[in-house]
Design a protein around this motif. Structure first.
Motif, PDB file in Angstrom:
ATOM      1  N   GLN A 216       5.514  10.500 -13.209  1.00  0.00           N
ATOM      2  CA  GLN A 216       4.638   9.346 -13.436  1.00  0.00           C
ATOM      3  C   GLN A 216       3.206   9.635 -13.022  1.00  0.00           C
ATOM      4  O   GLN A 216       2.261   9.284 -13.729  1.00  0.00           O
ATOM      5  CB  GLN A 216       5.173   8.126 -12.679  1.00  0.00           C
ATOM      6  N   THR A 217       3.024  10.289 -11.869  1.00  0.00           N
ATOM      7  CA  THR A 217       1.663  10.569 -11.421  1.00  0.00           C
ATOM      8  C   THR A 217       0.991  11.609 -12.313  1.00  0.00           C
ATOM      9  O   THR A 217      -0.231  11.602 -12.466  1.00  0.00           O
ATOM     10  CB  THR A 217       1.654  11.039  -9.960  1.00  0.00           C
ATOM     11  N   GLY A 218       1.767  12.512 -12.909  1.00  0.00           N
ATOM     12  CA  GLY A 218       1.202  13.479 -13.845  1.00  0.00           C
ATOM     13  C   GLY A 218       0.727  12.803 -15.113  1.00  0.00           C
ATOM     14  O   GLY A 218      -0.379  13.082 -15.615  1.00  0.00           O
TER      15      GLY A 218
ATOM     16  N   PRO B 159       0.513  22.186  -0.644  1.00  0.00           N
ATOM     17  CA  PRO B 159       1.659  21.936  -1.521  1.00  0.00           C
ATOM     18  C   PRO B 159       1.597  20.607  -2.251  1.00  0.00           C
ATOM     19  O   PRO B 159       2.384  20.375  -3.177  1.00  0.00           O
ATOM     20  CB  PRO B 159       2.860  21.982  -0.555  1.00  0.00           C
ATOM     21  N   ALA B 160       0.674  19.723  -1.879  1.00  0.00           N
ATOM     22  CA  ALA B 160       0.535  18.453  -2.593  1.00  0.00           C
ATOM     23  C   ALA B 160      -0.204  18.621  -3.917  1.00  0.00           C
ATOM     24  O   ALA B 160      -0.122  17.752  -4.787  1.00  0.00           O
ATOM     25  CB  ALA B 160      -0.194  17.434  -1.721  1.00  0.00           C
ATOM     26  N   CYS B 161      -0.930  19.726  -4.089  1.00  0.00           N
ATOM     27  CA  CYS B 161      -1.688  19.961  -5.320  1.00  0.00           C
ATOM     28  C   CYS B 161      -0.761  20.396  -6.444  1.00  0.00           C
ATOM     29  O   CYS B 161       0.208  21.124  -6.215  1.00  0.00           O
ATOM     30  CB  CYS B 161      -2.757  21.015  -5.088  1.00  0.00           C
ATOM     31  N   LYS B 162      -1.089  19.989  -7.684  1.00  0.00           N
ATOM     32  CA  LYS B 162      -0.174  20.199  -8.801  1.00  0.00           C
ATOM     33  C   LYS B 162      -0.905  20.761 -10.013  1.00  0.00           C
ATOM     34  O   LYS B 162      -2.134  20.665 -10.118  1.00  0.00           O
ATOM     35  CB  LYS B 162       0.528  18.894  -9.150  1.00  0.00           C
ATOM     36  N   LEU B 163      -0.110  21.328 -10.926  1.00  0.00           N
ATOM     37  CA  LEU B 163      -0.644  22.015 -12.093  1.00  0.00           C
ATOM     38  C   LEU B 163       0.028  21.473 -13.352  1.00  0.00           C
ATOM     39  O   LEU B 163       1.235  21.226 -13.370  1.00  0.00           O
ATOM     40  CB  LEU B 163      -0.341  23.515 -11.967  1.00  0.00           C
TER      41      LEU B 163
ATOM     42  N   LYS C  62       0.851  -1.182   0.000  1.00  0.00           N
ATOM     43  CA  LYS C  62       0.000   0.000   0.000  1.00  0.00           C
ATOM     44  C   LYS C  62       0.891   1.237   0.000  1.00  0.00           C
ATOM     45  O   LYS C  62       1.903   1.277   0.708  1.00  0.00           O
ATOM     46  CB  LYS C  62      -0.939   0.013   1.211  1.00  0.00           C
ATOM     47  N   VAL C  63       0.502   2.241  -0.792  1.00  0.00           N
ATOM     48  CA  VAL C  63       1.252   3.491  -0.870  1.00  0.00           C
ATOM     49  C   VAL C  63       0.369   4.614  -0.361  1.00  0.00           C
ATOM     50  O   VAL C  63      -0.748   4.815  -0.860  1.00  0.00           O
ATOM     51  CB  VAL C  63       1.718   3.777  -2.307  1.00  0.00           C
ATOM     52  N   HIS C  64       0.861   5.349   0.640  1.00  0.00           N
ATOM     53  CA  HIS C  64       0.126   6.436   1.268  1.00  0.00           C
ATOM     54  C   HIS C  64       0.651   7.762   0.735  1.00  0.00           C
ATOM     55  O   HIS C  64       1.856   8.028   0.778  1.00  0.00           O
ATOM     56  CB  HIS C  64       0.305   6.389   2.788  1.00  0.00           C
ATOM     57  N   GLY C  65      -0.277   8.593   0.239  1.00  0.00           N
ATOM     58  CA  GLY C  65       0.127   9.893  -0.299  1.00  0.00           C
ATOM     59  C   GLY C  65      -0.831  10.970   0.127  1.00  0.00           C
ATOM     60  O   GLY C  65      -1.267  11.025   1.282  1.00  0.00           O
ATOM     61  N   ALA C  66      -1.197  11.835  -0.826  1.00  0.00           N
ATOM     62  CA  ALA C  66      -2.017  12.994  -0.497  1.00  0.00           C
ATOM     63  C   ALA C  66      -3.468  12.626  -0.211  1.00  0.00           C
ATOM     64  O   ALA C  66      -4.146  13.326   0.543  1.00  0.00           O
ATOM     65  CB  ALA C  66      -1.952  14.000  -1.646  1.00  0.00           C
ATOM     66  N   ALA C  67      -3.982  11.570  -0.809  1.00  0.00           N
ATOM     67  CA  ALA C  67      -5.385  11.213  -0.652  1.00  0.00           C
ATOM     68  C   ALA C  67      -5.641  10.581   0.719  1.00  0.00           C
ATOM     69  O   ALA C  67      -4.719  10.121   1.398  1.00  0.00           O
ATOM     70  CB  ALA C  67      -5.799  10.250  -1.765  1.00  0.00           C
ATOM     71  N   ALA C  68      -6.911  10.571   1.115  1.00  0.00           N
ATOM     72  CA  ALA C  68      -7.264  10.001   2.406  1.00  0.00           C
ATOM     73  C   ALA C  68      -7.004   8.503   2.448  1.00  0.00           C
ATOM     74  O   ALA C  68      -6.624   7.959   3.494  1.00  0.00           O
ATOM     75  CB  ALA C  68      -8.734  10.290   2.713  1.00  0.00           C
TER      76      ALA C  68
ATOM     77  N   ALA D 234      -7.836  12.402  -8.627  1.00  0.00           N
ATOM     78  CA  ALA D 234      -7.153  11.115  -8.469  1.00  0.00           C
ATOM     79  C   ALA D 234      -5.692  11.351  -8.104  1.00  0.00           C
ATOM     80  O   ALA D 234      -5.075  12.316  -8.550  1.00  0.00           O
ATOM     81  CB  ALA D 234      -7.242  10.319  -9.765  1.00  0.00           C
ATOM     82  N   LEU D 235      -5.127  10.451  -7.297  1.00  0.00           N
ATOM     83  CA  LEU D 235      -3.735  10.597  -6.856  1.00  0.00           C
ATOM     84  C   LEU D 235      -3.559  11.986  -6.247  1.00  0.00           C
ATOM     85  O   LEU D 235      -4.347  12.390  -5.402  1.00  0.00           O
ATOM     86  CB  LEU D 235      -2.777  10.343  -8.018  1.00  0.00           C
ATOM     87  N   ASN D 236      -2.520  12.754  -6.657  1.00  0.00           N
ATOM     88  CA  ASN D 236      -2.421  14.136  -6.221  1.00  0.00           C
ATOM     89  C   ASN D 236      -3.491  14.954  -6.943  1.00  0.00           C
ATOM     90  O   ASN D 236      -3.742  14.740  -8.128  1.00  0.00           O
ATOM     91  CB  ASN D 236      -1.039  14.700  -6.557  1.00  0.00           C
ATOM     92  N   ASP D 237      -4.108  15.908  -6.249  1.00  0.00           N
ATOM     93  CA  ASP D 237      -5.071  16.772  -6.924  1.00  0.00           C
ATOM     94  C   ASP D 237      -4.356  17.581  -8.003  1.00  0.00           C
ATOM     95  O   ASP D 237      -3.338  18.227  -7.737  1.00  0.00           O
ATOM     96  CB  ASP D 237      -5.728  17.727  -5.929  1.00  0.00           C
ATOM     97  N   TYR D 238      -4.886  17.539  -9.230  1.00  0.00           N
ATOM     98  CA  TYR D 238      -4.266  18.205 -10.378  1.00  0.00           C
ATOM     99  C   TYR D 238      -5.260  19.154 -11.029  1.00  0.00           C
ATOM    100  O   TYR D 238      -6.457  18.858 -11.116  1.00  0.00           O
ATOM    101  CB  TYR D 238      -3.842  17.180 -11.434  1.00  0.00           C
ATOM    102  N   ALA D 239      -4.750  20.288 -11.505  1.00  0.00           N
ATOM    103  CA  ALA D 239      -5.501  21.163 -12.407  1.00  0.00           C
ATOM    104  C   ALA D 239      -4.813  21.115 -13.760  1.00  0.00           C
ATOM    105  O   ALA D 239      -3.625  21.437 -13.875  1.00  0.00           O
ATOM    106  CB  ALA D 239      -5.538  22.595 -11.881  1.00  0.00           C
TER     107      ALA D 239
END
Length: 272
Positions: free
Chosen positions: A203-205, A173-177, A98-104, A144-149
């Motif tokens: 990869q997540t992008g 700071p976990a949110c990405k563009l 299991k990988v824990h990141g920005a999501a709950a 999904a994954l990190n929040d992206y715009a």
């Protein structure tokens, strides 16, 4: 005390992501002081596309963080950091974690270790992107994954990427563009983190765009050949979007790119 190593991932010799790994599977769970101490060790790497990644392994799985300019760390998902953590386990064959990141909730990851090379399949909850009009641009918000715009058509004149990221997603700071400019078939994508522009295509992008394209038909048309272009210090490069399929549990299985991992031990007394 944790076993601590530095890591560098690369693709055909091209440096990708640099960071720190702490293996605490045989000690207590991570605490804020450990994360803060590791953040001090996450130095910039002039050769890598991304740096400042922190990874902790414990009995609950893999925890991934991004060091911030303020000396703290934010929980994020990072495919390269996860590959490095899996490689640090040693051996060969299939690893499930299991990988824990920005999501709950964490992501379930199945990985194949083959020497220094690691390939991964991430199982991501199915989420629906939100389409929005912003300063006359099309925007797709992907949770999904990190929040992206995803911003299409470039940024408005005079607006910096960090200002756009905060305006669309807030201060986390976990949110990405991702800024997509150019015409269909010739689109160029810039990826931006809270600490600046990514030097490649994370990869997540790539996974985020592939996931969004499952629900947004016109977005899929932008990358009809399954490829995207992105800027690097060496010029424009091309990357293939990960394949995505629905697994038996209704989640989306994302096949991340294979990377190679280089690990080096650190002196233990450097971590408080």
């Amino acid at each position: 005390m944790a076993m601590v190593s530095t890591f560098l991932t690369h693709d055909s010799g091209r440096p990708l992501t640099a960071g720190i790994i702490a293996d605490r599977r045989h000690t207590s769970t991570p605490d804020p002081m450990d994360i803060h101490s590791l953040a001090q060790l996450a130095r910039p790497d002039a050769d890598a596309c991304a740096y400042g990644k922190l990874v902790m392994l414990d009995r609950f799985g893999i925890w991934t963080f991004q060091a911030t300019s303020g000396g703290t760390a934010a929980r994020v998902f990072c495919g390269n950091s996860t590959a490095a953590a899996i490689a640090s386990l040693g051996g060969s064959g299939i690893v499930r974690t299991k990988v824990h990141g920005a999501a709950a909730l964490p992501c379930d990851v199945a990985a194949q270790i083959d020497g220094a090379a690691v390939s991964q399949t991430w199982h991501v909850p199915a989420t629906t992107p939100e389409e929005r009009s912003w300063h006359g641009r099309r925007v797709v918000l992907v949770p999904a994954l990190n929040d992206y715009a995803l911003v299409f058509g470039g940024l408005p004149a005079g607006l910096r990427p960090e200002s756009a990221r905060r305006e669309l997603l807030g201060d986390d700071p976990a949110c990405k563009l991702a800024i997509i400019s150019g015409r269909h078939g010739d689109a160029i994508v810039e990826f931006h983190n809270a600490n600046g522009q990514h030097g490649g295509a994370p990869q997540t992008g790539l996974a985020t765009i592939a996931l969004a394209a499952r629900w947004v038909p016109w977005l899929e048309d932008c990358f009809a050949d399954g490829m995207l272009s992105y800027p690097t210090r060496a010029g424009i490069r091309r990357a293939r979007l990960p394949s995505t399929t629905t697994d038996t549990g209704g989640r989306i299985a994302v096949a991340m790119p294979t990377v190679s991992v280089e690990l080096k031990p650190l002196i233990m007394e450097q971590v408080a």
